[in-house]
Scaffold this active site. Structure first.
Site, short mmCIF file in Angstrom:
data_model
loop_
_atom_site.label_atom_id
_atom_site.label_comp_id
_atom_site.label_asym_id
_atom_site.label_seq_id
_atom_site.Cartn_x
_atom_site.Cartn_y
_atom_site.Cartn_z
N CYS A 183 0.80 -1.23 0.00
CA CYS A 183 0.00 0.00 0.00
C CYS A 183 0.84 1.28 0.00
CB CYS A 183 -0.92 0.02 1.22
SG CYS A 183 -1.76 -1.55 1.52
N HIS A 319 -2.95 7.91 6.49
CA HIS A 319 -3.18 6.66 5.76
C HIS A 319 -4.67 6.34 5.82
CE1 HIS A 319 -2.05 2.97 3.84
NE2 HIS A 319 -2.54 2.22 4.82
N HIS A 359 -9.43 2.90 -0.97
CA HIS A 359 -8.00 2.59 -0.87
C HIS A 359 -7.50 2.21 -2.26
CE1 HIS A 359 -4.19 1.12 0.34
NE2 HIS A 359 -4.52 0.75 1.59
N SER A 642 22.75 41.49 -56.26
CA SER A 642 23.71 42.59 -56.36
C SER A 642 24.38 42.84 -55.02
CB SER A 642 23.01 43.84 -56.90
OG SER A 642 23.96 44.84 -57.21
#
Length: 946
Positions: A183, A319, A359, A642
């Site tokens: 994870c 988390h 998750h 020229s």
């Protein structure tokens, strides 16, 4: 910002680009809107949907079977052609690899970088989940292994090849490292990328992760005390928290060392001030359990590296899996770190993106990071959903933390906004990243040039139309953007493809209007017409350019004045030449070129004097050539008319600049001393013109366009005679009969002057006016040649015919007006590939010098000429800014799972050319075969024992 060098800190890492796809959001912008709106991107599945993916009927009737999930749209879609993949190769490639590849491209474009042109080392740090596409879809089609072999199937689906596939497809040559820590994979990838940057293993890094499980529309069984939620909702830190569920997503950030990002004008979303990783070890309940000690140590280490006191951090993206075990452990770990240094309560908000998108497994950490970076950028903290009452194991009231349950302004007491992001993997590998906002301060805004050149390109015409419409919409939504930065980003930050469009505009409103007209297919009647070109020469990128230097008669007052005022390279060249000529002319030609209002009339008269005209033309053309070459437009060859041949010879190295100026001044002065004469343009070929002894054939400009030169009386008589025949003759605005017998008296004195200078062999080929073909070294270094050049016929038309033998050349007139361009077009055949362009406007044109020149530059780019954009901006400070990324034209590439009882012949004829050169490596193929055979056996066991 902190002085990291003075304090002995690690150098901060700038986040300069982001890309991602998440449940309910096809890009980062949509993701942020969902977060702000408190959207939970959950999908409920009907029984019928679940039956289509072979979910057993008994499961559908089981009360513990949860019929919901978090779906990523269009995982079967991919732009294979864009990445040079065959259709069959795309079909057998895991959608994790495919979407990560597209997002890697988008992230680099979001940062404003073309990987092909990036000069530094770019690394890739990435991780993916186990390929369920291989397990579910490909393995069930066993005939694929016979038709393709194991190697391409393994490479297309194995996690080991995710990072290196990105490096290969995008030509990135820094470290290419796969990360797999369950994870925490994608946040560990970010940490690893930071370490790679800090150790100078790379100069830019892509870091992120992807997780896509197929089939997406399938439920799962809830088990009490397990990780899975009872209803697919994640209730992080809530008393009702019962777990989470796994969804699908991908996220990538682009990282650089802060010092480099600042130097390169990158847009900085936020700064990583510290990051750390560790492992729990064995001091915990079980292998899969979290650890207070492990989490606390990694958070403390990251904060220590950042030199941040905990009380200065006001948001933590946790988390936050919403499990009864994991949530209290995570809060205890945070408390251990924070409360060791502060007694303040309730000052730090916490949240979990898992409440919005579930998750995302190997992409979970990067998703939380992107959410937090966006919060810092927008100075708002999104709500963490489904929080009503705290988990009874968590005492928020007596902690530094509170769950942020509503979208709120991120206010501080003057400190920079700071945040932490956590990601913890099953198996105990923990990661924590500490972020700080970065104020992209607007210094005194430099708007750059008065006009800007916008360029767009794509691999197909339809993609170009989409890109045009997308840019128009973006500019309309962001009218405060600096147009010069928009132009710069499009020029340096996008790969160039075959289908191209360019436009020159003055402001955002102008750009929106022109882009909208283009995307709607309407004719554009603005100053400059945007164009589209399909080039077959993108591999070389350099279609040959020929500089054509104008002759006398095209000059006008204030020619290129805007360039003199704004283009430093042009200005310096003009200044240098004029200063060198003062001793030889007794006048500063800048007073003639760019007079004050009161001096304009006098300057106009001076420009008619050939001793002034010739050096003025040389200076303008030489300066213009220097400007073009500084922008990367380098002549493969040249031709002059020229006096223009002297500029060609100087660029070729025949003359030094100072010697060329002296000779041009001498030539003009000697001619000025001669009796007056006249010149007449005649619409006849060389063979058709009948001339008296007093007349000379001075110039052949095109097959049926010549110039006759001689005494005023003789020219008058010829003009009258031809007009009686109905021929439209035009008298040229010249003071003398150039390239006629009237030049004879000065040939000797001029040759004497040429002998005084050192002549060298030309380093760039150019056409001789005298012969009408390529000049030889002997001619270029012979003083007598330059005497002949003064007198003999200018065979310009013959020279153009010689150049047109290579039909793909671009003829670029380098001088005032469009005279030579007109002559050149008269020599073109129908359906020619030759392109003819002018650099400076005609005196009767009212448009800006800058706009005209940028239009020419844009058309050169359309034709395939590579422009040196960094040099184009040498005298400006420009910034890369986020703009719409490439509009992928995605098609369905998908192998449906096959019923094992039914042999499916659909794929037996799969193109065996996929990775054909590698299939011969029997050793690798045998390893792949063994791995896949093991998977077969494992699947058979699962079927036997349920």
């Amino acid at each position: 910002m902190d002085n990291w060098e003075g304090e002995g800190m690690l150098e901060p890492i700038a986040i300069i680009g982001m890309a991602g796809r998440f449940p309910g959001a096809k890009n980062v912008d949509e993701f942020w809107l969902n977060l702000c709106d408190g959207v939970e991107s959950i999908s409920s599945f009907s029984d019928e949907e679940l039956r289509t993916v072979a979910v057993e009927e008994s499961w559908l009737n089981d009360s513990n079977y949860v019929k919901a999930g978090f779906v990523l749209d269009d995982i079967e879609m991919f732009d294979a052609a864009f990445f040079g993949m065959l259709a069959k190769e795309a079909e057998i490639t895991d959608p994790q690899h495919r979407l990560f590849l597209e997002c890697a491209w988008e992230a680099l474009e979001n940062a404003g970088y073309d990987p092909e042109r990036y000069a530094g080392l770019a690394g890739v740090y990435a991780g993916a989940n186990l390929s369920t596409y291989l397990l579910n879809n490909i393995i069930s089609n066993r005939d694929l292994f016979g038709s393709l072999g194991y190697l391409p199937l393994g490479i297309g689906n194995n996690q080991d090849f995710l990072a290196t596939r990105i490096s290969y497809k995008l030509n990135l040559k820094g470290p290419s490292i796969n990360v797999n820590t369950a994870c925490s994979t994608s946040l560990v990838a970010v940490h690893s990328a930071c370490r790679g940057l800090l150790s100078y293993e790379c100069d830019m890094a892509l870091a992120g992760g992807v997780s896509i499980q197929v089939p997406q529309k399938q439920g799962y069984f809830y088990q009490k005390s397990g990780i899975f939620s009872t209803d697919a909702h994640t209730r992080a830190f809530d008393a009702k928290a019962g777990g989470t569920t796994f969804g699908n997503g991908v996220g990538i950030v682009v990282l650089k060392r802060l010092e480099d990002a600042l130097a390169d004008g990158d847009r900085i979303y936020a700064v990583i001030k510290g990051s750390a990783i560790n492992n729990d070890g064995s001091a915990k309940v079980s292998y899969t359990a979290p650890s207070v000690s492990g989490q606390a140590k990694v958070i403390a280490q990251a904060q220590a590296i950042a030199r941040f006191a905990p009380e200065t951090i006001t948001y933590i993206e946790t988390h936050g899996t919403g499990t009864s075990l994991g949530d209290p452990i995570e809060i205890r770990a945070l408390q251990e770190v924070f409360e060791s240094q502060t007694k303040q309560k309730g000052f730090c908000a916490i949240g979990s993106v898992k409440t919005n998108v579930s998750h995302l497994n190997t992409a979970a950490g990067i998703t939380g990071l992107i959410k937090t970076v966006l919060a810092l950028k927008h100075q708002k903290i999104p709500a963490s959903l489904h929080f009503e009452k705290p988990n009874p194991e968590i005492d928020f009231a007596n902690s530094p933390f509170y769950v942020n349950t509503t979208l709120r302004e991120w206010k501080t007491d003057g400190m920079p906004r700071r945040a932490g992001v956590s990601s913890f993997g099953i198996g105990g590998t923990n990661a924590h990243v500490v972020l700080e906002e970065f104020p992209n301060l607007k210094v005194a805004e430099n708007k750059g040039r008065k006009y800007q050149l916008l360029i767009l390109s794509a691999k197909t015409s339809s993609a170009l139309e989409t890109a045009t419409a997308n840019l128009a919409a973006h500019l309309k939504q962001h009218p405060d953007l600096n147009l010069a930065d928009v132009a710069y980003t499009l020029q340096v930050g996008r790969k160039v493809f075959d289908y191209r469009r360019m436009l020159v505009c003055q402001n955002i409103d102008d750009a929106v209007q022109m882009l909208t007209l283009e995307s709607e297919g309407k004719e554009n009647t603005k100053i400059l017409i945007p164009d589209i070109s399909h080039s077959h020469h993108e591999d070389s990128g350099n279609r040959p350019v020929v500089f054509m230097f104008s002759g006398q008669g095209v000059q006008y007052a204030n020619m290129a004045r805007e360039l003199y005022q704004t283009e430093s390279t042009f200005t310096c060249a003009i200044d240098d030449c004029c200063k060198l000529l003062i001793p030889h002319l007794g006048i500063d030609l800048r007073t003639v070129l760019y007079p004050s209002e009161v001096g304009e009339e006098e300057a106009a008269q001076q420009l008619k004097q050939t001793y002034i005209t010739q050096p003025v033309l040389f200076i303008i053309e030489y300066a213009l050539a220097q400007l073009w070459m500084s922008w990367g437009v380098l002549p493969e060859a040249a031709i002059g008319h020229s006096i223009g041949e002297y500029v060609a010879a100087t660029l070729a190295g025949v003359f030094s600049l100072e010697d060329a100026l002296i000779l041009v001044a001498t030539r003009g002065r000697l001619m000025q001393q001669l009796p007056a004469g006249a010149m007449l343009a005649v619409p006849l070929s060389e063979q058709e013109i009948e001339l008296s002894e007093e007349l000379s054939l001075a110039v052949i400009n095109a097959p049926s366009l010549c110039v006759v030169s001689g005494s005023i009386k003789a020219v008058d008589e010829l003009q009258n005679r031809l007009m009686e025949l109905g021929l439209d003759c035009r008298r040229l605005h010249t003071s003398h009969a150039f390239h006629s017998d009237m030049m004879e008296p000065i040939i000797g004195p001029f040759i004497t002057e040429v002998r005084k200078v050192k002549l060298k062999a030309p380093q760039i080929p150019f056409i001789s006016n005298v012969t009408g073909t390529w000049i030889t070294e002997m001619e270029a270094t012979d003083p007598n040649y330059w005497g002949k050049h003064l007198r003999q016929t200018v065979r310009f038309g013959d020279g153009i015919a010689e150049l047109l033998k290579e039909p793909k050349r671009i003829l670029l007139e380098v001088g005032p007006g469009r005279t030579l361009s007109t002559f050149a077009r008269d020599c073109l055949e129908e359906n020619t590939q030759t392109i003819v362009l002018s650099s400076l406007r005609h005196p009767k044109d009212s448009q800006s010098d800058i706009a005209f020149l940028l239009n020419a530059l844009g058309r050169l780019w359309l034709a395939g000429v590579s422009v040196n954009w960094p040099e184009f901006y040498r005298h400006e400070r420009r910034d890369r800014i986020p703009l719409p990324t490439y509009p992928f034209e995605r098609k369905r590439y998908w192998i449906e799972p096959s019923n094992p009882a039914v042999h499916d012949n659909k794929f037996t004829e799969v193109d065996r050319t996929i990775e054909e050169e590698n299939v011969g490596d029997r050793e690798i193929e045998e390893i792949m075969a063994q791995q896949i055979e093991i998977i077969f056996q494992q699947l058979d066991l699962l079927k036997m024992y349920g």
